[in-house]
Write a protein that holds these residues in place. Structure first.
Motif, PDB file in Angstrom:
ATOM      1  N   MET A 154       0.848  -1.192   0.000  1.00 34.28           N
ATOM      2  CA  MET A 154       0.000   0.000   0.000  1.00 34.28           C
ATOM      3  C   MET A 154       0.884   1.243   0.000  1.00 34.28           C
ATOM      4  O   MET A 154       1.758   1.397   0.844  1.00 34.28           O
ATOM      5  CB  MET A 154      -0.907   0.007   1.242  1.00 34.28           C
ATOM      6  CG  MET A 154      -1.849   1.188   1.295  1.00 34.28           C
ATOM      7  SD  MET A 154      -2.779   1.207   2.829  1.00 34.28           S
ATOM      8  CE  MET A 154      -3.666  -0.349   2.708  1.00 34.28           C
ATOM      9  N   SER A 155       0.670   2.135  -0.958  1.00 33.43           N
ATOM     10  CA  SER A 155       1.474   3.345  -1.028  1.00 33.43           C
ATOM     11  C   SER A 155       1.012   4.346   0.019  1.00 33.43           C
ATOM     12  O   SER A 155      -0.157   4.387   0.391  1.00 33.43           O
ATOM     13  CB  SER A 155       1.366   3.969  -2.427  1.00 33.43           C
ATOM     14  OG  SER A 155       0.018   4.286  -2.720  1.00 33.43           O
ATOM     15  N   GLU A 156       1.965   5.140   0.501  1.00 31.27           N
ATOM     16  CA  GLU A 156       1.626   6.128   1.520  1.00 31.27           C
ATOM     17  C   GLU A 156       0.949   7.344   0.894  1.00 31.27           C
ATOM     18  O   GLU A 156       1.161   7.655  -0.283  1.00 31.27           O
ATOM     19  CB  GLU A 156       2.884   6.558   2.264  1.00 31.27           C
ATOM     20  CG  GLU A 156       3.922   7.228   1.361  1.00 31.27           C
ATOM     21  CD  GLU A 156       5.278   7.303   2.018  1.00 31.27           C
ATOM     22  OE1 GLU A 156       5.796   8.433   2.128  1.00 31.27           O
ATOM     23  OE2 GLU A 156       5.826   6.248   2.382  1.00 31.27           O
ATOM     24  N   VAL A 157       0.130   8.005   1.686  1.00 34.83           N
ATOM     25  CA  VAL A 157      -0.563   9.211   1.239  1.00 34.83           C
ATOM     26  C   VAL A 157      -0.001  10.399   2.012  1.00 34.83           C
ATOM     27  O   VAL A 157       0.014  10.389   3.243  1.00 34.83           O
ATOM     28  CB  VAL A 157      -2.085   9.090   1.484  1.00 34.83           C
ATOM     29  CG1 VAL A 157      -2.772  10.426   1.247  1.00 34.83           C
ATOM     30  CG2 VAL A 157      -2.679   8.026   0.571  1.00 34.83           C
ATOM     31  N   LYS A 158       0.447  11.390   1.282  1.00 36.69           N
ATOM     32  CA  LYS A 158       0.959  12.597   1.934  1.00 36.69           C
ATOM     33  C   LYS A 158      -0.209  13.495   2.329  1.00 36.69           C
ATOM     34  O   LYS A 158      -1.122  13.725   1.534  1.00 36.69           O
ATOM     35  CB  LYS A 158       1.899  13.348   0.992  1.00 36.69           C
ATOM     36  CG  LYS A 158       3.186  12.591   0.667  1.00 36.69           C
ATOM     37  CD  LYS A 158       4.106  13.402  -0.222  1.00 36.69           C
ATOM     38  CE  LYS A 158       5.395  12.638  -0.496  1.00 36.69           C
ATOM     39  NZ  LYS A 158       6.318  13.404  -1.381  1.00 36.69           N
ATOM     40  N   ILE A 159      -0.168  13.982   3.554  1.00 33.22           N
ATOM     41  CA  ILE A 159      -1.248  14.828   4.035  1.00 33.22           C
ATOM     42  C   ILE A 159      -0.678  15.878   4.990  1.00 33.22           C
ATOM     43  O   ILE A 159       0.248  15.589   5.758  1.00 33.22           O
ATOM     44  CB  ILE A 159      -2.333  13.975   4.736  1.00 33.22           C
ATOM     45  CG1 ILE A 159      -3.610  14.782   4.976  1.00 33.22           C
ATOM     46  CG2 ILE A 159      -1.815  13.365   6.036  1.00 33.22           C
ATOM     47  CD1 ILE A 159      -4.802  13.927   5.395  1.00 33.22           C
ATOM     48  N   SER A 160      -1.219  17.065   4.911  1.00 30.74           N
ATOM     49  CA  SER A 160      -0.751  18.150   5.780  1.00 30.74           C
ATOM     50  C   SER A 160      -1.568  18.154   7.065  1.00 30.74           C
ATOM     51  O   SER A 160      -2.650  17.580   7.137  1.00 30.74           O
ATOM     52  CB  SER A 160      -0.894  19.493   5.067  1.00 30.74           C
ATOM     53  OG  SER A 160      -2.250  19.723   4.716  1.00 30.74           O
ATOM     54  N   ALA A 161      -1.019  18.799   8.088  1.00 28.31           N
ATOM     55  CA  ALA A 161      -1.716  18.869   9.376  1.00 28.31           C
ATOM     56  C   ALA A 161      -1.302  20.143  10.096  1.00 28.31           C
ATOM     57  O   ALA A 161      -0.285  20.772   9.760  1.00 28.31           O
ATOM     58  CB  ALA A 161      -1.388  17.644  10.227  1.00 28.31           C
ATOM     59  N   GLU A 162      -2.110  20.511  11.074  1.00 30.41           N
ATOM     60  CA  GLU A 162      -1.817  21.690  11.891  1.00 30.41           C
ATOM     61  C   GLU A 162      -1.806  21.286  13.360  1.00 30.41           C
ATOM     62  O   GLU A 162      -2.586  20.419  13.772  1.00 30.41           O
ATOM     63  CB  GLU A 162      -2.877  22.775  11.671  1.00 30.41           C
ATOM     64  CG  GLU A 162      -2.949  23.310  10.257  1.00 30.41           C
ATOM     65  CD  GLU A 162      -4.088  24.307  10.095  1.00 30.41           C
ATOM     66  OE1 GLU A 162      -4.838  24.519  11.089  1.00 30.41           O
ATOM     67  OE2 GLU A 162      -4.242  24.849   8.987  1.00 30.41           O
ATOM     68  N   PRO A 163      -0.949  21.892  14.166  1.00 33.35           N
ATOM     69  CA  PRO A 163      -0.988  21.619  15.609  1.00 33.35           C
ATOM     70  C   PRO A 163      -2.339  22.049  16.162  1.00 33.35           C
ATOM     71  O   PRO A 163      -2.917  23.042  15.716  1.00 33.35           O
ATOM     72  CB  PRO A 163       0.143  22.488  16.165  1.00 33.35           C
ATOM     73  CG  PRO A 163       1.033  22.761  15.002  1.00 33.35           C
ATOM     74  CD  PRO A 163       0.140  22.820  13.805  1.00 33.35           C
ATOM     75  N   ARG A 164      -2.840  21.309  17.135  1.00 30.77           N
ATOM     76  CA  ARG A 164      -4.136  21.615  17.736  1.00 30.77           C
ATOM     77  C   ARG A 164      -3.915  22.050  19.183  1.00 30.77           C
ATOM     78  O   ARG A 164      -3.325  21.317  19.968  1.00 30.77           O
ATOM     79  CB  ARG A 164      -5.049  20.395  17.649  1.00 30.77           C
ATOM     80  CG  ARG A 164      -6.469  20.628  18.060  1.00 30.77           C
ATOM     81  CD  ARG A 164      -7.370  19.534  17.467  1.00 30.77           C
ATOM     82  NE  ARG A 164      -6.894  18.195  17.773  1.00 30.77           N
ATOM     83  CZ  ARG A 164      -7.278  17.480  18.834  1.00 30.77           C
ATOM     84  NH1 ARG A 164      -8.156  18.003  19.692  1.00 30.77           N
ATOM     85  NH2 ARG A 164      -6.818  16.270  19.042  1.00 30.77           N
ATOM     86  N   THR A 165      -4.407  23.238  19.503  1.00 30.91           N
ATOM     87  CA  THR A 165      -4.205  23.782  20.845  1.00 30.91           C
ATOM     88  C   THR A 165      -5.475  23.777  21.678  1.00 30.91           C
ATOM     89  O   THR A 165      -5.426  23.959  22.891  1.00 30.91           O
ATOM     90  CB  THR A 165      -3.677  25.223  20.756  1.00 30.91           C
ATOM     91  OG1 THR A 165      -4.595  26.009  19.976  1.00 30.91           O
ATOM     92  CG2 THR A 165      -2.305  25.253  20.094  1.00 30.91           C
ATOM     93  N   GLU A 166      -6.635  23.567  21.010  1.00 31.72           N
ATOM     94  CA  GLU A 166      -7.906  23.508  21.735  1.00 31.72           C
ATOM     95  C   GLU A 166      -8.291  22.055  21.958  1.00 31.72           C
ATOM     96  O   GLU A 166      -8.227  21.239  21.038  1.00 31.72           O
ATOM     97  CB  GLU A 166      -9.015  24.203  20.935  1.00 31.72           C
ATOM     98  CG  GLU A 166      -8.915  25.707  20.935  1.00 31.72           C
ATOM     99  CD  GLU A 166     -10.142  26.331  20.324  1.00 31.72           C
ATOM    100  OE1 GLU A 166     -10.825  27.115  21.021  1.00 31.72           O
ATOM    101  OE2 GLU A 166     -10.448  26.020  19.162  1.00 31.72           O
ATOM    102  N   PHE A 167      -8.687  21.725  23.187  1.00 30.61           N
ATOM    103  CA  PHE A 167      -9.031  20.356  23.507  1.00 30.61           C
ATOM    104  C   PHE A 167     -10.445  20.295  24.096  1.00 30.61           C
ATOM    105  O   PHE A 167     -11.087  21.320  24.296  1.00 30.61           O
ATOM    106  CB  PHE A 167      -8.010  19.767  24.483  1.00 30.61           C
ATOM    107  CG  PHE A 167      -6.582  19.963  24.015  1.00 30.61           C
ATOM    108  CD1 PHE A 167      -6.105  19.252  22.933  1.00 30.61           C
ATOM    109  CD2 PHE A 167      -5.740  20.865  24.641  1.00 30.61           C
ATOM    110  CE1 PHE A 167      -4.804  19.427  22.483  1.00 30.61           C
ATOM    111  CE2 PHE A 167      -4.446  21.045  24.204  1.00 30.61           C
ATOM    112  CZ  PHE A 167      -3.974  20.330  23.120  1.00 30.61           C
ATOM    113  N   GLY A 168     -10.894  19.094  24.413  1.00 32.82           N
ATOM    114  CA  GLY A 168     -12.239  18.945  24.951  1.00 32.82           C
ATOM    115  C   GLY A 168     -13.271  18.931  23.837  1.00 32.82           C
ATOM    116  O   GLY A 168     -12.964  19.109  22.659  1.00 32.82           O
TER     117      GLY A 168
END
Length: 225
Positions: free
Chosen positions: A1-15
């Motif tokens: 299975m080939s990998e999929v590149k995906i972007s992400a952002e840090p998350r500072t809000e929880f709950g």
């Protein structure tokens, strides 16, 4: 299975409140963990993530690039879905390295056709296997071709690609072949349904009831006389 590149952002809000705001922004709340590192909370683009899962399945390998410069490989470990909206609520992602062995649940597909007048019971839809993190198969196959009633397909019968090892019990039942019920057996299981009376039958019953009542009144009148 080939990998999929995906972007992400840090998350500072929880709950719950923070997660709802993340989802309203078109992103999926997620957490990266593994290799003894501190869990990292991130947000993934919902549309891209959903497209990758639809194509590659629940074991899709992701090459994640976080906006803070972090670059990692990860496999979905747990995916929470909203069954009504058919959307992703939250994702747990396990950090992996190239060449690292991981144990995952892989879907099993049955191939071929069993003997006539039989039914197939799929006892387990997935099978636990160990494979290279970058070479996890999207599915496994097991043949039911020509199997008669009373036959079983076990984990040991499932075809494993090169480099993939069985982690489940070899005797675990994947599918069972049973005899299809006859028409008589099916009919016997159906609840009895009373046939509703027609308007003519109801009218006739009403007339009989009225005649009976008139007869009783006449008898009473004669008795009194």
């Amino acid at each position: 299975m080939s990998e999929v590149k995906i972007s992400a952002e840090p998350r500072t809000e929880f709950g719950k409140g923070g997660a709802r705001r993340t989802r309203r922004a078109g992103k999926v709340p997620a957490v990266l963990y593994g290799h003894g590192e501190k869990p990292k909370h991130i947000a993934l683009p919902a549309r891209e993530f959903a497209a990758a899962i639809r194509k590659g399945g629940a074991n899709q390998l992701f090459a994640i690039e976080v906006s803070d410069g972090t670059q990692v490989l990860a496999l979905p470990k747990a995916i929470q879905r909203d069954p009504i909206r058919d959307s992703f609520e939250h994702v747990d992602l396990l950090l992996v390295r190239r060449g690292e062995k991981v144990t995952v649940e892989v879907p099993v597909q049955l191939t071929g056709e069993a003997a006539r007048d039989t039914l197939i019971v799929h006892d387990h839809d997935t099978l636990s296997v160990t494979a290279d993190a970058t070479k996890v198969p999207d599915h496994l196959e097991a043949s039911i071709e020509g199997l008669e009633a009373g036959s079983q397909v076990t984990a040991a019968d499932v075809e494993l690609p090169a480099g993939v090892e069985l982690a489940a019990d070899a005797e675990q039942t994947v599918a069972s072949v049973t005899a299809a019920p006859t028409a008589e057996q099916l009919e016997a299981t159906l609840p009895e349904v009373e046939t509703p009376a027609t308007e003519a039958e109801e009218a006739a019953e009403g007339a009989e009831t009225a005649e009976g009542a008139e007869g009783e009144e006449s008898t009473e009148a004669k008795t009194e006389a």
